[in-house]
Design a protein around this motif. Structure first.
Motif, PDB file in Angstrom:
ATOM      1  N   LEU A 128      -6.617 -79.698  -9.927  1.00 13.51           N
ATOM      2  CA  LEU A 128      -6.806 -78.457  -9.178  1.00 13.51           C
ATOM      3  C   LEU A 128      -8.129 -78.478  -8.423  1.00 13.51           C
ATOM      4  O   LEU A 128      -8.202 -78.037  -7.269  1.00 13.51           O
ATOM      5  CB  LEU A 128      -6.755 -77.256 -10.125  1.00 13.51           C
ATOM      6  CG  LEU A 128      -5.414 -76.997 -10.827  1.00 13.51           C
ATOM      7  CD1 LEU A 128      -5.535 -75.812 -11.778  1.00 13.51           C
ATOM      8  CD2 LEU A 128      -4.300 -76.756  -9.817  1.00 13.51           C
ATOM      9  N   PHE A 129      -9.164 -79.006  -9.058  1.00 16.19           N
ATOM     10  CA  PHE A 129     -10.459 -79.118  -8.371  1.00 16.19           C
ATOM     11  C   PHE A 129     -10.387 -80.151  -7.262  1.00 16.19           C
ATOM     12  O   PHE A 129     -11.010 -79.980  -6.210  1.00 16.19           O
ATOM     13  CB  PHE A 129     -11.562 -79.465  -9.377  1.00 16.19           C
ATOM     14  CG  PHE A 129     -12.254 -78.256  -9.945  1.00 16.19           C
ATOM     15  CD1 PHE A 129     -13.451 -77.808  -9.414  1.00 16.19           C
ATOM     16  CD2 PHE A 129     -11.683 -77.552 -10.988  1.00 16.19           C
ATOM     17  CE1 PHE A 129     -14.084 -76.680  -9.916  1.00 16.19           C
ATOM     18  CE2 PHE A 129     -12.302 -76.419 -11.507  1.00 16.19           C
ATOM     19  CZ  PHE A 129     -13.507 -75.980 -10.967  1.00 16.19           C
ATOM     20  N   ARG A 130      -9.631 -81.212  -7.468  1.00 22.01           N
ATOM     21  CA  ARG A 130      -9.532 -82.264  -6.452  1.00 22.01           C
ATOM     22  C   ARG A 130      -8.968 -81.723  -5.146  1.00 22.01           C
ATOM     23  O   ARG A 130      -9.441 -82.073  -4.058  1.00 22.01           O
ATOM     24  CB  ARG A 130      -8.646 -83.418  -6.964  1.00 22.01           C
ATOM     25  CG  ARG A 130      -8.456 -84.539  -5.939  1.00 22.01           C
ATOM     26  CD  ARG A 130      -7.502 -85.605  -6.430  1.00 22.01           C
ATOM     27  NE  ARG A 130      -6.139 -85.122  -6.614  1.00 22.01           N
ATOM     28  CZ  ARG A 130      -5.266 -84.922  -5.612  1.00 22.01           C
ATOM     29  NH1 ARG A 130      -5.629 -85.146  -4.349  1.00 22.01           N
ATOM     30  NH2 ARG A 130      -4.042 -84.505  -5.873  1.00 22.01           N
ATOM     31  N   ILE A 131      -7.962 -80.865  -5.214  1.00 21.00           N
ATOM     32  CA  ILE A 131      -7.316 -80.379  -3.990  1.00 21.00           C
ATOM     33  C   ILE A 131      -8.033 -79.160  -3.384  1.00 21.00           C
ATOM     34  O   ILE A 131      -7.633 -78.671  -2.330  1.00 21.00           O
ATOM     35  CB  ILE A 131      -5.832 -80.040  -4.225  1.00 21.00           C
ATOM     36  CG1 ILE A 131      -5.652 -78.863  -5.189  1.00 21.00           C
ATOM     37  CG2 ILE A 131      -5.074 -81.277  -4.691  1.00 21.00           C
ATOM     38  CD1 ILE A 131      -4.222 -78.361  -5.295  1.00 21.00           C
ATOM     39  N   THR A 132      -9.102 -78.709  -4.045  1.00 23.10           N
ATOM     40  CA  THR A 132      -9.851 -77.547  -3.571  1.00 23.10           C
ATOM     41  C   THR A 132     -11.079 -77.992  -2.784  1.00 23.10           C
ATOM     42  O   THR A 132     -11.803 -78.898  -3.203  1.00 23.10           O
ATOM     43  CB  THR A 132     -10.294 -76.663  -4.756  1.00 23.10           C
ATOM     44  OG1 THR A 132      -9.150 -76.288  -5.523  1.00 23.10           O
ATOM     45  CG2 THR A 132     -10.997 -75.404  -4.266  1.00 23.10           C
TER      46      THR A 132
END
Length: 209
Positions: A128-132
Motif C-alpha cells: 500500500l505504501f509502495r503505490i502511494t
C-alpha cells in the motif's frame, strides 16, 4: 483465501448491497483527504464498492482492486447504478498489487489487513505504501471483536489469527488487533489520525513521508 472471497461474492445483486451505502453521511476520513488535497485514490480490496462510491461521490478519481473477480464486477455495477464515475479496477492480491510505484495520492483499505495473517499484513502494508505517492495518505481500518467472531467454529493460528473451519465463514482468516498490535504494525509511520468507533472499529490514517 481466493476461493473463499470468490464464493462470498458469487451471484450477488447490486440491490442487495446498495442499502449499506450512505453517500450523504459526513465522513471524517473524507475531510482529512480533502484537507491534504488528495484527488485520486485506490480502493484496496474494494468488495462491493462502498468506499469507492463514497469517494467518487465526493469528487475523487477512484480506482481499485480485489482478489475476487466477482467483487470487481459487483463494484463496477454498483458505481454505474449509482451514476458515479470511476477509473480502472483490476484483479490482484493486496500482497502483490499490480499498480506501479507511487501512482496514487491516497489509498484506502477498509477491514482488509485483519483478514490476513501477520506476515501477509506486513507485506500488504508495504505494498500500500509502495503505490502511494510521497506525502500521500493511507487509510486503514480494523474491526472490533464480536461474540459471533468468537463463537463461529475456528482454529487459532500461531500468530493469534482465527481460521474458520465450518459454516459460512469456512476458509476466512480474521485477526483481532488490539490497539497495541496496530501501533506495532504501523511503527515508524506518521500517524495523522487514530479513532476508535462505538462498534470497536479502529480507523487509522497514515502519511507517507
Amino acid at each position: 483465501m481466493n476461493n473463499y472471497w470468490d464464493n462470498v461474492w458469487t451471484s450477488v445483486d447490486v440491490k442487495d448491497y446498495k442499502k449499506y451505502i450512505n453517500l450523504n453521511d459526513d465522513y471524517k476520513f473524507i475531510d482529512i483527504f480533502k484537507q491534504h488535497k488528495i484527488s485520486n485514490i485506490c480502493d484496496a480490496a474494494c468488495v462491493f464498492g462502498k468506499y469507492s462510491a463514497i469517494f467518487s461521490k465526493n469528487n475523487f478519481k477512484v480506482s481499485g482492486f480485489d482478489i475476487s473477480e466477482q467483487s470487481i464486477i459487483l463494484t463496477k455495477n454498483m458505481l454505474t447504478t449509482l451514476n458515479l464515475g470511476f477509473m480502472d479496477f483490476c484483479v490482484c492480491s493486496i500482497t502483490d498489487i499490480k499498480y506501479r510505484d507511487e501512482c496514487f495520492e491516497g489509498v484506502i483499505a477498509h477491514a482488509v489487513l485483519d483478514h490476513l495473517n501477520t506476515t501477509e499484513a506486513i507485506k500488504a502494508l508495504n505494498e500500500l505504501f509502495r503505490i502511494t505517492k510521497k506525502n500521500g495518505l493511507i487509510y486503514l481500518s480494523f474491526d472490533g471483536l464480536s461474540d459471533n467472531d468468537i463463537e463461529a467454529c475456528h482454529e487459532v493460528l500461531a500468530d493469534g489469527s482465527f481460521k474458520y473451519i465450518d459454516g459460512t465463514r469456512k476458509g476466512m482468516i480474521f485477526k483481532y488487533y488490539i490497539n497495541e498490535e496496530i501501533k506495532k504494525l504501523i511503527m515508524g509511520k506518521e500517524i495523522l489520525y487514530f479513532n476508535t468507533k462505538q462498534n470497536g472499529e479502529r480507523e487509522v490514517i497514515l502519511r507517507k513521508i
